[in-house]
Design a protein around this motif. Sequence first.
Motif, PDB file in Angstrom:
ATOM      1  N   SER A 192     -19.954   1.971  -4.452  1.00  0.00           N
ATOM      2  CA  SER A 192     -19.941   0.621  -5.023  1.00  0.00           C
ATOM      3  C   SER A 192     -20.513   0.692  -6.427  1.00  0.00           C
ATOM      4  O   SER A 192     -21.183   1.669  -6.794  1.00  0.00           O
ATOM      5  N   SER A 232     -16.187   2.038  11.351  1.00  0.00           N
ATOM      6  CA  SER A 232     -16.032   1.611   9.956  1.00  0.00           C
ATOM      7  C   SER A 232     -16.204   2.724   8.946  1.00  0.00           C
ATOM      8  O   SER A 232     -15.818   2.573   7.795  1.00  0.00           O
ATOM      9  N   ASP A 260     -12.425 -10.133  12.966  1.00  0.00           N
ATOM     10  CA  ASP A 260     -13.361  -9.743  11.915  1.00  0.00           C
ATOM     11  C   ASP A 260     -14.749  -9.838  12.523  1.00  0.00           C
ATOM     12  O   ASP A 260     -15.342 -10.919  12.594  1.00  0.00           O
ATOM     13  N   ARG A 306       0.843  -1.181   0.000  1.00  0.00           N
ATOM     14  CA  ARG A 306       0.000   0.000   0.000  1.00  0.00           C
ATOM     15  C   ARG A 306       0.883   1.238   0.000  1.00  0.00           C
ATOM     16  O   ARG A 306       1.708   1.426   0.881  1.00  0.00           O
ATOM     17  N   ARG A 324     -15.639   6.060   6.767  1.00  0.00           N
ATOM     18  CA  ARG A 324     -14.496   6.848   6.315  1.00  0.00           C
ATOM     19  C   ARG A 324     -14.844   8.318   6.338  1.00  0.00           C
ATOM     20  O   ARG A 324     -15.995   8.717   6.401  1.00  0.00           O
ATOM     21  N   ASP A 338     -18.930  -4.416  -3.711  1.00  0.00           N
ATOM     22  CA  ASP A 338     -17.705  -4.028  -3.003  1.00  0.00           C
ATOM     23  C   ASP A 338     -17.618  -2.518  -2.854  1.00  0.00           C
ATOM     24  O   ASP A 338     -17.990  -1.761  -3.759  1.00  0.00           O
ATOM     25  N   ASP A 339     -17.101  -2.070  -1.727  1.00  0.00           N
ATOM     26  CA  ASP A 339     -16.755  -0.663  -1.546  1.00  0.00           C
ATOM     27  C   ASP A 339     -15.465  -0.402  -2.316  1.00  0.00           C
ATOM     28  O   ASP A 339     -14.418  -0.955  -1.994  1.00  0.00           O
ATOM     29  N   GLN A 399     -12.442   0.722  -0.262  1.00  0.00           N
ATOM     30  CA  GLN A 399     -11.814  -0.321   0.533  1.00  0.00           C
ATOM     31  C   GLN A 399     -11.024  -1.279  -0.348  1.00  0.00           C
ATOM     32  O   GLN A 399     -10.157  -1.996   0.131  1.00  0.00           O
ATOM     33  N   LYS A 400     -11.318  -1.285  -1.650  1.00  0.00           N
ATOM     34  CA  LYS A 400     -10.585  -2.124  -2.592  1.00  0.00           C
ATOM     35  C   LYS A 400      -9.423  -1.381  -3.244  1.00  0.00           C
ATOM     36  O   LYS A 400      -8.838  -1.871  -4.213  1.00  0.00           O
ATOM     37  N   ARG A 420      -9.653  -4.550  13.400  1.00  0.00           N
ATOM     38  CA  ARG A 420      -9.353  -5.186  12.119  1.00  0.00           C
ATOM     39  C   ARG A 420      -7.855  -5.392  11.973  1.00  0.00           C
ATOM     40  O   ARG A 420      -7.061  -4.581  12.451  1.00  0.00           O
TER      41      ARG A 420
END
Length: 812
Positions: A359, A512, A483, A42, A514, A315-316, A319-320, A447
């Motif tokens: 998404s 969670s 999780d 990252r 953002r 999917d977000d 987050q991906k 997490r």
Amino acid sequence: MPFWDELYAGEMDKSELLPSMETYSFKDAAVILHSSATVPARQAAPDDILRGAMATKSDLLFCVPSMIEAWCRIPEQVEWITQTQGVFYGGGPLASEVGDPLARKGVDNFRESNGMDWAYFSLSSCCGTHFVPLDDENAQLILTINEYQVPAVLNTMVDGVPAYDTNDILAPHPTKKGLWKVAGRSDEHIMHSTGEKPQSRFDINDEEKLAGFRNAIWPTVEKVNSFVPQHSRLFKAMIIVSSPSKPFTYTTKGTPRRPAIITEYQPEIEALYATVNETTQAHLPPPRSWSLPHAIEFVRCVVQEVMTRHILDTDDIFQKGCDSLQATWIRNSILHALRQTTQVNSRAVPGNFDYQHPSISGLAQYVSGLVSTEKPSDDMVDEKQRVAAMHVMVQKYSRDLPRHTPKMDRPARSVVLVTGTTGSLGAALLAALVDDPKVSKVYAFNRKGPQSLEERQRQVLAERGYDAERIVKSGKVVFIDADTSGDKLGLQMDSYEKVRTSVTHILHNDTSQRYEDVLPLTAPDSMAGDLQAFPQLLRLEPSPFSPPPQLLYVSSIGMLAHASRSDPVLEEPVDASIALASGYTESKWVSETLLENVGDDLAKAGTPLRTVVVRLGQITGSSGNGAWNTTEQIPALVKSSTYLRCLPDFDAEASWIAVNAAARATIDMLHSSGSAFSTYHLTHPRPVHWRTLFAPIAQALELQSVAYDVWLQQLRNSSERSRRMAPDQEVEELQRNPALKLVEHFEEMFAGGAKGGDEASEVAREALGLPKLSVAQAVQVAPSLSEESLPQLTAKDTMQGVRYWKSIGYLQ
């Protein structure tokens, strides 16, 4: 430049800011930095890295030039850099417009004793060097074997001796012998995997032929994109083809003269960025219609082409791995298709709709709703459908929950499971739980991240002024990577059973959301990620204890945005229509109602479970060092005010509470007894006037105080200007003016009452349009909210936050 061992060896901490697997040589010393990064790595943002350096009080910075260039756009960051003992960079050249000002400010390693020669370096006498002269006085560097060094790579011969050809072209200092700077590389030609160098001539103004050429070379570009860092990826529409009237110039070695070429093509580069918003991914055909199936298909193509990876429709995307620049391309591609095929006024579309619907399915539903003839508003579904969907979600997550069978009395001292302890409130909760004599053990669930949880927690606590080492090593805390939405919380069976059979209290502090999702207008199904935690946490309830574990959920007063203005909002459940502002607020309502139903149902079944909802209001920074999370709305408001040169003023009160006090009160509520379900409002029982907190900020930052509607109009105007910027410029603008991401949020506040109005309508509204809340029940169960324990906020509290923001470079 002084020798490394003369200045730095063994003396200081350093901030290792280079990408992993980079090696840089400094005179007689070789500094090798390597990190055990995850794959794919990252790439940290420059601002995040500098904040880390500030927080750890780093004396010496190692970085790549692009980071220095990003930092130096903000004067307060430059000022902090001047206070360090030095900056080393490598991996590429540093622009003179950045290096020269730093040298003038005396930043070490950007100045030589004899003048502004920061861009030049000398090679150690221990290096075996061989220079191959070029016709333009430059030279190609080759390193040879000698008694001091043996290069790791040997790829050529010099006078029969094995050597390493670096392919680096060095330019000598015009007057000082022995000083060099990197002028380029001898291997800079682009070559396809077939071994062919692209050669093509056509009219570059012919859009069809230009698109064909880009398509022809795109497979090779994609191979390059597959392994370069994300921020260095190439977009097809950003490829400029050289003009016959401006041929590239080369050295006699055949190396392109990069600075000269970039200067020559500066107009084309600027024109491309100026028009990118209109041409982004124009090669993608718009959908045949904007019905939902076709809209999903189109949005899916846009997202997957930009991100070059498979993304599920639900999917977000953030987050991906979607970054700000990619989000801009996605947004503009959708707007481009809307302009081509519909009468939708694209300028009326919110500038952050991609963040509000993060998404593929969410974006598709949103744009499909925009053009639907049956729905003239931009709501995806009408209010009745949204309310019905919220009730469906409650029913879905209330099913098949276990019943409690007690076997023994609950122990005298509590064992607490707390989630989200690496956030602002979470860190304060952890510190307070460790200091609470009624608590014997704390399970800190978070997490999994790139660092160990213990190390992350230590860093967060230290940044906020807590005694991190004492808390982490207290013996009370067990750190668990979990999780909360996964089966058995993502734990192995033995660990899960150990937690289940020992926990007496559960404190779910949901972290969670953002920054960009302060109020995301998403479809109800997108709430599932947050809500999935509750069935898993409630399945801990087949506990051996009587009474069973008590579960407290930290909710938000944001869900009360549409509450009645006639009276303060009571501490009780509310109708679903009150929360119809966004997916975020709707999910809070669903979570609260789920816990209410569970508590009532289990009580009727003879297996009582006490559930508590705490609606958290606006929290301020830590009372220790003023640490106030810069991703929140108030820091964004203040920083954008310095950009707009004005600060909003309200003739209203603010019932904000310091994060430490909020944590203590939450723990009081966790230990409280009462009915099967309770709701408490956590705000300051004794509010103060807005001007008490913000007049000193306006004075300290030399800002004009203006009415909220005036400030909001200034923000709107800056938002319009940012929309006309190229994507990379827009990203930089968001860093300087972060409230741009929250324009719709501040608009909602304006509509909700922040604008002011007649006295009757404003009786139950606070500053920023927030509803006034009753705290009668909260004060009864939380002694820490008493007048003796909790003083009113003062200007000292908000000014402490300003000093913190300045200390980390967030504010000038």
